[in-house]
Motif scaffolding. Structure first.
Motif, PDB file in Angstrom:
ATOM      1  N   LEU A  66      13.332  42.475 -19.836  1.00 48.38           N
ATOM      2  CA  LEU A  66      13.231  41.401 -19.639  1.00 48.38           C
ATOM      3  C   LEU A  66      12.869  40.326 -18.779  1.00 48.38           C
ATOM      4  CD1 LEU A  66      16.733  40.787 -21.613  1.00 48.38           C
ATOM      5  CD2 LEU A  66      14.226  40.498 -22.507  1.00 48.38           C
ATOM      6  N   GLU A  67      12.675  41.100 -17.201  1.00 49.89           N
ATOM      7  CA  GLU A  67      12.432  40.451 -15.700  1.00 49.89           C
ATOM      8  C   GLU A  67      11.399  41.006 -15.640  1.00 49.89           C
ATOM      9  OE1 GLU A  67      15.980  41.867 -13.547  1.00 49.89           O
ATOM     10  OE2 GLU A  67      16.926  41.225 -14.743  1.00 49.89           O
ATOM     11  N   GLY A  68      11.098  41.782 -16.625  1.00 47.09           N
ATOM     12  CA  GLY A  68       9.709  42.441 -15.894  1.00 47.09           C
ATOM     13  C   GLY A  68       9.767  43.656 -14.405  1.00 47.09           C
ATOM     14  N   LYS A  69      10.333  44.316 -14.330  1.00 50.43           N
ATOM     15  CA  LYS A  69      10.917  44.720 -13.220  1.00 50.43           C
ATOM     16  C   LYS A  69      11.045  46.334 -13.181  1.00 50.43           C
ATOM     17  CE  LYS A  69      13.375  41.706 -10.665  1.00 50.43           C
ATOM     18  NZ  LYS A  69      13.794  40.964  -9.811  1.00 50.43           N
ATOM     19  N   LEU A  70      10.512  47.479 -12.492  1.00 47.47           N
ATOM     20  CA  LEU A  70      10.959  48.249 -12.705  1.00 47.47           C
ATOM     21  C   LEU A  70      11.150  49.107 -11.078  1.00 47.47           C
ATOM     22  CD1 LEU A  70       6.817  49.842 -14.022  1.00 47.47           C
ATOM     23  CD2 LEU A  70       9.144  50.201 -14.595  1.00 47.47           C
ATOM     24  N   ILE A 100      12.789  56.123 -12.900  1.00 51.12           N
ATOM     25  CA  ILE A 100      12.189  55.016 -13.059  1.00 51.12           C
ATOM     26  C   ILE A 100      12.427  53.985 -14.324  1.00 51.12           C
ATOM     27  CG2 ILE A 100      10.383  53.282 -13.275  1.00 51.12           C
ATOM     28  CD1 ILE A 100       9.760  55.006 -10.870  1.00 51.12           C
ATOM     29  N   GLU A 101      13.170  53.082 -14.193  1.00 52.66           N
ATOM     30  CA  GLU A 101      14.153  52.147 -14.652  1.00 52.66           C
ATOM     31  C   GLU A 101      13.135  51.167 -14.788  1.00 52.66           C
ATOM     32  OE1 GLU A 101      17.973  52.089 -14.163  1.00 52.66           O
ATOM     33  OE2 GLU A 101      18.554  54.177 -13.574  1.00 52.66           O
ATOM     34  N   LEU A 127       4.030  50.991  -1.440  1.00 55.13           N
ATOM     35  CA  LEU A 127       4.164  51.615  -2.666  1.00 55.13           C
ATOM     36  C   LEU A 127       2.725  50.662  -3.306  1.00 55.13           C
ATOM     37  CD1 LEU A 127       7.328  52.278  -3.810  1.00 55.13           C
ATOM     38  CD2 LEU A 127       5.434  53.936  -2.922  1.00 55.13           C
ATOM     39  N   ASP A 128       2.310  50.735  -3.998  1.00 54.87           N
ATOM     40  CA  ASP A 128       1.199  49.909  -4.969  1.00 54.87           C
ATOM     41  C   ASP A 128       1.640  49.664  -6.051  1.00 54.87           C
ATOM     42  OD1 ASP A 128      -0.871  47.928  -5.163  1.00 54.87           O
ATOM     43  OD2 ASP A 128      -2.643  49.706  -5.346  1.00 54.87           O
ATOM     44  N   PRO A 129       2.487  48.832  -6.495  1.00 59.79           N
ATOM     45  CA  PRO A 129       2.817  48.667  -8.088  1.00 59.79           C
ATOM     46  C   PRO A 129       1.754  48.556  -8.770  1.00 59.79           C
ATOM     47  CG  PRO A 129       3.807  46.846  -7.033  1.00 59.79           C
ATOM     48  CD  PRO A 129       3.140  47.593  -6.125  1.00 59.79           C
ATOM     49  N   PRO A 130       2.432  49.051  -9.968  1.00 58.08           N
ATOM     50  CA  PRO A 130       0.966  48.900 -10.898  1.00 58.08           C
ATOM     51  C   PRO A 130       2.001  47.633 -12.258  1.00 58.08           C
ATOM     52  CG  PRO A 130       2.322  50.626 -11.718  1.00 58.08           C
ATOM     53  CD  PRO A 130       3.134  50.226 -10.395  1.00 58.08           C
TER      54      PRO A 130
END
Length: 107
Positions: free
Chosen positions: A89-93, A84-85, A47-50
């Motif tokens: 606070l952690e900057g994660k998907l 998608i969650e 994957l190429d995360p946005p």
């Protein structure tokens, strides 16, 4: 047909002797945790995360990318749903994918 759920946030060891449904689900989990350009002989895999996109756009973009990559890389699977969650606070998907294995004879 059974529906299986695979999460990108699950950390686990790879079972090199996996067969059947477990091997297919493990392949999906590996794809969800791999970044594009990190597999030397298969640069398109992963994957190429946005990274810098707004959350709503990132969710939509990542969902579409997950469906496309899974259906291209693992043809015996149909994606039923992608959730998608975000963890602001952690900057994660993190993604949870529900799939149906359509052709058990290929496994």
């Amino acid at each position: 047909m059974d529906t299986y759920s695979v999460s990108s946030s699950v950390d686990g060891a790879i079972d090199y002797g996996a067969t059947g449904v477990f091997a297919t689900l493990q392949s999906i989990a590996f794809l969800l945790s791999t970044l594009v350009d990190s597999c030397p002989l298969h640069r398109e895999f992963g994957l190429d995360p946005p990274i810098d996109d707004p959350t709503s756009y990132a969710r939509a973009s990542l969902s579409a990318q997950i469906i496309e990559k899974i259906e291209r890389s693992i043809p015996e699977v149909d994606v039923v749903d992608v959730l998608i969650e975000d963890q602001p606070l952690e900057g994660k998907l993190s993604a949870t994918v529900k799939v149906v294995i359509t052709n058990d004879s290929e496994i």
